[in-house]
Design an enzyme around this catalytic site. Structure first.
Site, PDB file in Angstrom:
ATOM      1  N   ASP A   1       0.856  -1.188   0.000  1.00 37.06           N
ATOM      2  CA  ASP A   1       0.000   0.000   0.000  1.00 37.06           C
ATOM      3  C   ASP A   1       0.892   1.238   0.000  1.00 37.06           C
ATOM      4  O   ASP A   1       1.382   1.664   1.040  1.00 37.06           O
ATOM      5  CB  ASP A   1      -0.916   0.007   1.225  1.00 37.06           C
ATOM      6  CG  ASP A   1      -1.949   1.145   1.178  1.00 37.06           C
ATOM      7  OD1 ASP A   1      -1.700   2.136   0.464  1.00 37.06           O
ATOM      8  OD2 ASP A   1      -2.982   1.036   1.842  1.00 37.06           O
TER       9      ASP A   1
ATOM     10  N   HIS B   1       0.320   7.823   4.107  1.00 34.52           N
ATOM     11  CA  HIS B   1       0.916   7.128   5.240  1.00 34.52           C
ATOM     12  C   HIS B   1       2.418   7.396   5.388  1.00 34.52           C
ATOM     13  O   HIS B   1       3.054   6.801   6.254  1.00 34.52           O
ATOM     14  CB  HIS B   1       0.670   5.625   5.095  1.00 34.52           C
ATOM     15  CG  HIS B   1      -0.770   5.285   4.875  1.00 34.52           C
ATOM     16  ND1 HIS B   1      -1.734   5.511   5.835  1.00 34.52           N
ATOM     17  CD2 HIS B   1      -1.422   4.771   3.796  1.00 34.52           C
ATOM     18  CE1 HIS B   1      -2.911   5.129   5.359  1.00 34.52           C
ATOM     19  NE2 HIS B   1      -2.752   4.689   4.133  1.00 34.52           N
TER      20      HIS B   1
ATOM     21  N   ILE C   1      -0.895   9.181   8.695  1.00 31.10           N
ATOM     22  CA  ILE C   1      -1.646   8.259   9.543  1.00 31.10           C
ATOM     23  C   ILE C   1      -1.224   6.821   9.238  1.00 31.10           C
ATOM     24  O   ILE C   1      -0.671   6.524   8.166  1.00 31.10           O
ATOM     25  CB  ILE C   1      -3.164   8.412   9.339  1.00 31.10           C
ATOM     26  CG1 ILE C   1      -3.568   8.048   7.893  1.00 31.10           C
ATOM     27  CG2 ILE C   1      -3.602   9.820   9.684  1.00 31.10           C
ATOM     28  CD1 ILE C   1      -5.080   8.051   7.651  1.00 31.10           C
TER      29      ILE C   1
ATOM     30  N   GLY D   1      -5.142   1.614   7.925  1.00 33.27           N
ATOM     31  CA  GLY D   1      -6.180   0.898   8.664  1.00 33.27           C
ATOM     32  C   GLY D   1      -5.930  -0.596   8.682  1.00 33.27           C
ATOM     33  O   GLY D   1      -6.157  -1.266   9.699  1.00 33.27           O
TER      34      GLY D   1
END
Length: 284
Positions: free
Chosen positions: A187, A192, A207, A210
């Site tokens: 990803d 991120h 962040i 998830g």
């Protein structure tokens, strides 16, 4: 262009051949925070090739992370990716995932739900090898502004948090570099990693993925309640309820039941702000 649910559901599944080996599994586990302490025998089952087992949530990154959004290009799905949120994730494993393997993975739109102001698209990926089915992944994709097309509202998968105290509560700190390591499993979203990009998206800093929190939580449940035996896990689902930042601490509360563990995950440093909700681990 509005979503054409009938066209999306009728489309032929997309097919891809994927493969992985022990290095992919080890990298994924390290991205979840495995290996601390590095010589702990309980951690070596996630990091040392001679003892390696595979967490079922590895299915979300096998084949370089195509599971979550592999069906977004299906006919009838023409949406603004800026309006797309990853709402939830479910994996069901049909047998333990091998450390090294090759599989055929198919992706399709399994459902499209009309939530009024938004649509929810369920993207399903199924993987099989020469010995039969391996896993089924469902990613729930929330698309803002795409509801109101007259479709079914869909089921409610909300879980009521038990009124009693959790049976177990553990905390897991997120390393400052954890998102940088986890993204190597496929990803590459700069949200991120790149502070400037994160600010454009409305965050003070990058962040955590998830799906990284998703994996960290399953590892915590496995180590705490399942004696570290990943082969006991049959299914695992969650709803992404909020963000978490590298450097923060996850508080993972667990309630045990008959063949299941219900979980909530919050961010300790932000007054237990929700991170994962409606989370359930099914096991033997």
């Amino acid at each position: 262009m509005p979503i054409d649910a009938s066209a999306a559901l009728a489309a032929e599944p997309r097919r891809a051949e994927i493969g992985w080996d022990h290095k992919d599994v080890q990298l994924y586990h390290l991205g979840l925070g495995a290996g601390t302490p590095a010589t702990d025998p309980d951690e070596l089952r996630y990091t040392l090739e001679s003892r390696l087992q595979v967490l079922p949530c590895f299915a979300s990154v096998a084949g370089a992370g195509t599971a979550a959004f592999g069906g977004m290009g299906a006919p009838g799905i023409d949406v603004d990716l800026a309006a797309v949120l990853h709402g939830g994730q479910t994996v069901r494993v049909h047998r333990p995932i091998p450390v090294t393997g090759r599989a055929v993975q198919t992706s399709k739109v399994a459902a499209v739900y009309d939530k009024g102001k938004a649509a929810v698209i369920v993207l399903r990926t199924e993987a099989s090898d020469d010995d039969g089915p391996l896993w089924t992944n469902d990613a729930e994709i929330f698309v803002r502004g795409e509801g109101g097309f007259g479709g079914e509202r869909g089921p409610s998968d909300r879980l009521t948090v038990p009124e009693r105290a959790p049976d177990r509560t553990v905390e897991r700190r997120i390393r400052e570099d954890q998102a940088l390591l986890y993204r190597l499993s496929g990803d590459w979203n700069p949200l991120h990693a790149d502070p400037a990009f994160a600010k454009l998206a409305g965050f003070d800093r990058p962040i955590l993925h998830g799906l990284c929190t998703y994996g960290m939580t399953l590892k915590a449940v496995t180590d705490t309640l399942l004696e570290g035996d990943v082969s006991r896990i049959t299914a695992y689902r969650t709803r992404f309820a909020g963000v978490v930042f590298p450097g923060e601490t996850l508080r993972i509360r667990m309630w045990t039941g008959d063949g299941r563990v219900q979980v909530t995950v919050t961010a300790v440093e932000r007054d237990d702000a929700p991170v994962l909700a409606d989370t359930l681990v099914e096991h033997s």
